[in-house]
Design a protein around this motif. Structure first.
Motif, PDB file in Angstrom:
ATOM      1  N   THR A 147       0.844  -1.200   0.000  1.00  9.38           N
ATOM      2  CA  THR A 147       0.000   0.000   0.000  1.00  9.38           C
ATOM      3  C   THR A 147       0.879   1.249   0.000  1.00  9.38           C
ATOM      4  N   TYR A 148       0.573   2.162  -0.919  1.00 13.53           N
ATOM      5  CA  TYR A 148       1.363   3.392  -1.063  1.00 13.53           C
ATOM      6  C   TYR A 148       0.484   4.593  -0.757  1.00 13.53           C
ATOM      7  N   GLU A 149       0.987   5.441   0.141  1.00 19.45           N
ATOM      8  CA  GLU A 149       0.284   6.679   0.487  1.00 19.45           C
ATOM      9  C   GLU A 149       1.078   7.838  -0.137  1.00 19.45           C
ATOM     10  N   PRO A 150       0.603   8.411  -1.250  1.00 21.43           N
ATOM     11  CA  PRO A 150       1.421   9.346  -2.038  1.00 21.43           C
ATOM     12  C   PRO A 150       1.663  10.703  -1.384  1.00 21.43           C
ATOM     13  N   PHE A 151       0.823  11.145  -0.442  1.00 19.44           N
ATOM     14  CA  PHE A 151       1.023  12.465   0.159  1.00 19.44           C
ATOM     15  C   PHE A 151       2.304  12.476   0.996  1.00 19.44           C
ATOM     16  N   THR A 152       2.483  11.464   1.841  1.00 14.91           N
ATOM     17  CA  THR A 152       3.698  11.371   2.668  1.00 14.91           C
ATOM     18  C   THR A 152       4.762  10.493   2.016  1.00 14.91           C
ATOM     19  N   LYS A 153       4.378   9.855   0.876  1.00 16.19           N
ATOM     20  CA  LYS A 153       5.286   8.961   0.144  1.00 16.19           C
ATOM     21  C   LYS A 153       5.751   7.805   1.015  1.00 16.19           C
ATOM     22  N   THR A 154       4.779   7.253   1.744  1.00 14.42           N
ATOM     23  CA  THR A 154       5.046   6.119   2.632  1.00 14.42           C
ATOM     24  C   THR A 154       4.538   4.833   2.002  1.00 14.42           C
ATOM     25  N   LEU A 155       5.351   3.781   2.070  1.00 11.18           N
ATOM     26  CA  LEU A 155       4.962   2.465   1.554  1.00 11.18           C
ATOM     27  C   LEU A 155       4.800   1.497   2.707  1.00 11.18           C
ATOM     28  N   PHE A 156       3.607   0.928   2.824  1.00 13.49           N
ATOM     29  CA  PHE A 156       3.358  -0.142   3.783  1.00 13.49           C
ATOM     30  C   PHE A 156       3.582  -1.445   3.008  1.00 13.49           C
ATOM     31  N   SER A 157       4.700  -2.109   3.308  1.00 15.68           N
ATOM     32  CA  SER A 157       5.205  -3.138   2.397  1.00 15.68           C
ATOM     33  C   SER A 157       4.894  -4.570   2.799  1.00 15.68           C
ATOM     34  N   GLY A 158       4.100  -4.783   3.860  1.00 14.78           N
ATOM     35  CA  GLY A 158       3.785  -6.146   4.238  1.00 14.78           C
ATOM     36  C   GLY A 158       5.041  -6.926   4.564  1.00 14.78           C
ATOM     37  N   ASP A 159       5.194  -8.123   3.988  1.00 16.09           N
ATOM     38  CA  ASP A 159       6.367  -8.947   4.276  1.00 16.09           C
ATOM     39  C   ASP A 159       7.636  -8.463   3.583  1.00 16.09           C
ATOM     40  N   LYS A 200       8.527  -3.117  -9.490  1.00 21.05           N
ATOM     41  CA  LYS A 200       7.319  -2.294  -9.387  1.00 21.05           C
ATOM     42  C   LYS A 200       7.448  -1.273  -8.249  1.00 21.05           C
ATOM     43  N   ILE A 201       8.054  -1.699  -7.152  1.00 18.05           N
ATOM     44  CA  ILE A 201       8.166  -0.827  -5.983  1.00 18.05           C
ATOM     45  C   ILE A 201       9.130   0.332  -6.240  1.00 18.05           C
ATOM     46  N   GLU A 202      10.273   0.057  -6.896  1.00 16.00           N
ATOM     47  CA  GLU A 202      11.273   1.113  -7.058  1.00 16.00           C
ATOM     48  C   GLU A 202      10.818   2.217  -8.011  1.00 16.00           C
ATOM     49  N   LYS A 203       9.711   2.002  -8.721  1.00 10.56           N
ATOM     50  CA  LYS A 203       9.167   3.055  -9.580  1.00 10.56           C
ATOM     51  C   LYS A 203       8.419   4.117  -8.769  1.00 10.56           C
ATOM     52  N   LEU A 204       8.099   3.792  -7.510  1.00  7.15           N
ATOM     53  CA  LEU A 204       7.379   4.733  -6.652  1.00  7.15           C
ATOM     54  C   LEU A 204       8.350   5.755  -6.050  1.00  7.15           C
ATOM     55  N   GLU A 205       7.856   6.950  -5.805  1.00  7.20           N
ATOM     56  CA  GLU A 205       8.660   7.967  -5.120  1.00  7.20           C
ATOM     57  C   GLU A 205       8.508   7.749  -3.615  1.00  7.20           C
ATOM     58  N   LEU A 206       9.572   7.315  -2.965  1.00  7.92           N
ATOM     59  CA  LEU A 206       9.473   6.857  -1.582  1.00  7.92           C
ATOM     60  C   LEU A 206      10.279   7.722  -0.616  1.00  7.92           C
ATOM     61  N   GLU A 207       9.646   8.052   0.505  1.00  5.54           N
ATOM     62  CA  GLU A 207      10.334   8.703   1.619  1.00  5.54           C
ATOM     63  C   GLU A 207      10.557   7.721   2.759  1.00  5.54           C
ATOM     64  N   MET A 208       9.689   6.719   2.840  1.00  3.35           N
ATOM     65  CA  MET A 208       9.760   5.788   3.966  1.00  3.35           C
ATOM     66  C   MET A 208       9.094   4.469   3.590  1.00  3.35           C
ATOM     67  N   ILE A 209       9.660   3.354   4.081  1.00  5.83           N
ATOM     68  CA  ILE A 209       9.051   2.035   3.930  1.00  5.83           C
ATOM     69  C   ILE A 209       8.748   1.503   5.319  1.00  5.83           C
ATOM     70  N   ALA A 210       7.490   1.108   5.526  1.00  4.99           N
ATOM     71  CA  ALA A 210       7.041   0.589   6.816  1.00  4.99           C
ATOM     72  C   ALA A 210       6.643  -0.868   6.647  1.00  4.99           C
ATOM     73  N   PRO A 211       7.555  -1.823   6.897  1.00  4.65           N
ATOM     74  CA  PRO A 211       7.235  -3.244   6.724  1.00  4.65           C
ATOM     75  C   PRO A 211       6.493  -3.817   7.922  1.00  4.65           C
ATOM     76  N   GLN A 212       5.948  -4.997   7.735  1.00  4.76           N
ATOM     77  CA  GLN A 212       5.229  -5.646   8.842  1.00  4.76           C
ATOM     78  C   GLN A 212       6.198  -6.198   9.886  1.00  4.76           C
ATOM     79  N   HIS A 213       7.377  -6.625   9.437  1.00  4.26           N
ATOM     80  CA  HIS A 213       8.406  -7.149  10.348  1.00  4.26           C
ATOM     81  C   HIS A 213       9.649  -6.275  10.252  1.00  4.26           C
ATOM     82  N   GLY A 214      10.550  -6.368  11.225  1.00  3.01           N
ATOM     83  CA  GLY A 214      11.838  -5.700  11.144  1.00  3.01           C
ATOM     84  C   GLY A 214      11.782  -4.237  11.520  1.00  3.01           C
ATOM     85  N   SER A 215      12.445  -3.381  10.732  1.00  3.69           N
ATOM     86  CA  SER A 215      12.594  -1.967  11.071  1.00  3.69           C
ATOM     87  C   SER A 215      12.048  -1.075   9.967  1.00  3.69           C
TER      88      SER A 215
END
Length: 516
Positions: A147-159, A200-215
């Motif tokens: 899931t990508y939230e374009p306003f803050t450029k945050t990606l909720f990346s699951g696993d 597919k993911i690297e085509k997004l403009e990202l400021e932060m990735i928030a995965p389900q596990h890890g950091s």
């Protein structure tokens, strides 16, 4: 940083997980505050249930949650949903997931309706909030997505981008790839599938990735981490037997590819040799034509020289007569020179495609072959109803026509056809220019007609032909000039048809029947 409380990681976006001591699988639910249409992302299992509920209530209220996003169906992500449904207590609550996941997550006894991303344009619009869903199939679930939230450029990346770490860090450090490596090696099915998702993911403009596990991964570490992930051996690739078989298969394919390339070169060389052999056969016919065409002017010049010598010896040669005889000899020499020019023109063709008129080429071809056909007693007619231009190799087209005429002449003589005749007809058919060359030799036997263009196939005696002329002719028209060359039988004999796409309209029409 106080991890006992919710942590705002971007505007209106909160980490609401908990630290599980001595557990390498740290699970991280997230909350997007959006009024009474707030969103809970990957809420987790019953191990985190109380902490998640408490933290949501410090930000907003569980009853303000309208959407629960489930990136996949595993219990560490979805098991707490039924208990959370009771606290949310909304009839309009929707579980956002992929349609491939619905048959699985329903076994948790989820009561809410589903918002299937693949049936809603892979997006969700709620007030000012706009979420985009990017599918990442088989990473690690068939219906997995991020899931990508374009306003803050945050990606909720699951696993994806998850890590296994007991000494947990909230934000990923320099060594995070080493923590993420074992998780992805075990849970991603293969490097190819994983790379498809990463691309597919690297085509997004990202400021932060928030995965389900890890950091949580901040911007400056994202690009480097993705590059390292792309080279990671995972899934089937870490199975030695599979990897060995894969390498063996790749080596076999390389060997086959090299063999195929060598074979293609060999075929090209053979085709060139066949082309030259057919050319030599045609050259023999052409030399015979030249010899026939030269015989008469040479004899005439020899006679004129003898007459001039005799009259000169008798001192009976008048200046006007000398001038006339010299002019006649000059005309004969020019005729012979033109014959040589025709010969050289034919056997030194240009290899660049050019526009040319088929009518002109056929007329010129008939001039060259006229002695051969007259000598064989073959009558010829040529009907023209097109003056269209085509693009191709003019001299090679001439070779094809000559080869067909030779073939027709030889067949007429071999079968001792009464009143042998060859007819040519040039006309337009839609967007094509067509030349038909027919004879009255009785046609090709039905069992042979499908082999007529095969190399070395001939129904003649060996002394009469190589069997290459028609094969080379078809190759020239179809391979070199994007046309077609076909044969059929008519009531009288064989009909060869040469079809080429026309290029431009000249506006001329003509119908002639040359006197042969």
């Amino acid at each position: 940083m106080d991890f006992t409380q919710a942590v705002e990681i971007a505007k209106h976006i909160y980490w609401i997980g908990m630290y599980l001591e001595n557990d390498p699988f740290q699970c991280h639910p997230y909350f997007i505050e959006n009024g009474d249409e707030s969103i809970l992302i990957d809420p987790g299992s019953m191990l985190e249930f109380e902490a998640v509920v408490r933290k949501v209530n410090t930000i907003s209220s569980m009853k303000n949650i309208k959407y629960i996003i489930l990136h996949h169906q595993d219990p560490d992500l979805a098991a707490a949903v039924p208990e959370m449904e009771k606290l949310i207590d909304r009839s309009d609550l929707l579980v956002i997931t992929h349609s491939r996941m619905v048959p699985l997550v329903k076994h948790y006894l989820i009561r809410s309706d589903y918002y299937e991303i693949d049936k809603h344009g892979h997006q969700l619009v709620s007030g000012d909030l706009h979420l985009q869903f990017v599918t990442t199939p088989y990473c690690h679930s068939p219906g997995a997505f991020v899931t990508y939230e374009p306003f803050t450029k945050t990606l909720f990346s699951g696993d994806i981008f998850g890590g296994i770490e007991e000494s947990w860090e909230f934000f990923a450090g320099k060594d995070y790839f080493e923590k993420a490596k074992p998780f992805h090696a075990e849970y991603m099915p293969s490097r190819d599938i994983f790379n498809y998702a990463l691309t597919k993911i690297e085509k997004l403009e990202l400021e932060m990735i928030a995965p389900q596990h890890g950091s949580i991964i901040q911007k400056e570490k994202i690009a480097g981490l993705i590059e390292k992930m792309k080279a990671l051996e995972c899934g089937l690739y870490i199975e030695k037997e599979y990897k060995d078989r894969l390498i063996h298969t790749i080596e076999e394919l390389k060997e086959k590819d090299l063999a195929l390339r060598a074979s293609m070169q060999e075929i090209k060389e053979k085709e060139e040799l066949l082309f030259q052999k057919a050319k030599m056969a045609d050259m023999g016919e052409m030399i015979a034509n030249i010899a026939h065409q030269w015989r008469q002017p040479l004899a005439l010049n020899n006679t004129l020289i003898s007459i001039l010598k005799e009259k000169n010896q008798q001192e009976a040669l008048r200046s006007t007569e000398l001038a006339e005889k010299l002019q006649e000899m000059e005309n004969n020499i020019q005729y012979m020179s033109k014959t040589i020019d025709d010969f050289m023109h034919f056997f030194h063709p240009k290899k660049e495609k050019n526009l040319f008129l088929i009518s002109e080429v056929v007329r010129h071809t008939l001039e060259i072959t006229d002695p051969m056909l007259k000598k064989a007693g073959v009558s010829l007619t040529f009907e023209i109803s097109s003056e269209e231009a085509v693009e191709g190799y003019m001299n090679e087209y001439m070779q094809v026509v000559i080869s067909i005429l030779h073939n027709a002449k030889d067949t007429l003589l071999h079968r001792k056809t009464k009143d042998p005749d060859i007819s040519l007809r040039l006309y337009e058919n839609g967007k094509d220019v067509v030349l038909d060359i027919g004879d009255n030799a009785g046609g090709v036997q039905q069992e042979n007609i499908h082999r007529i263009f095969d190399p070395y196939f001939t129904t003649k005696h060996k002394s009469l032909g190589t069997g290459l002329g028609l094969y080379i002719s078809k190759m020239i028209i179809e391979k070199n000039m994007d046309g077609t060359l076909s044969i059929s039988n008519t009531q009288d004999g064989a009909l060869f048809r040469i079809t080429l796409p026309r290029q431009s309209k000249t506006g001329k029409t003509d119908a002639t029947q040359p006197d042969h």
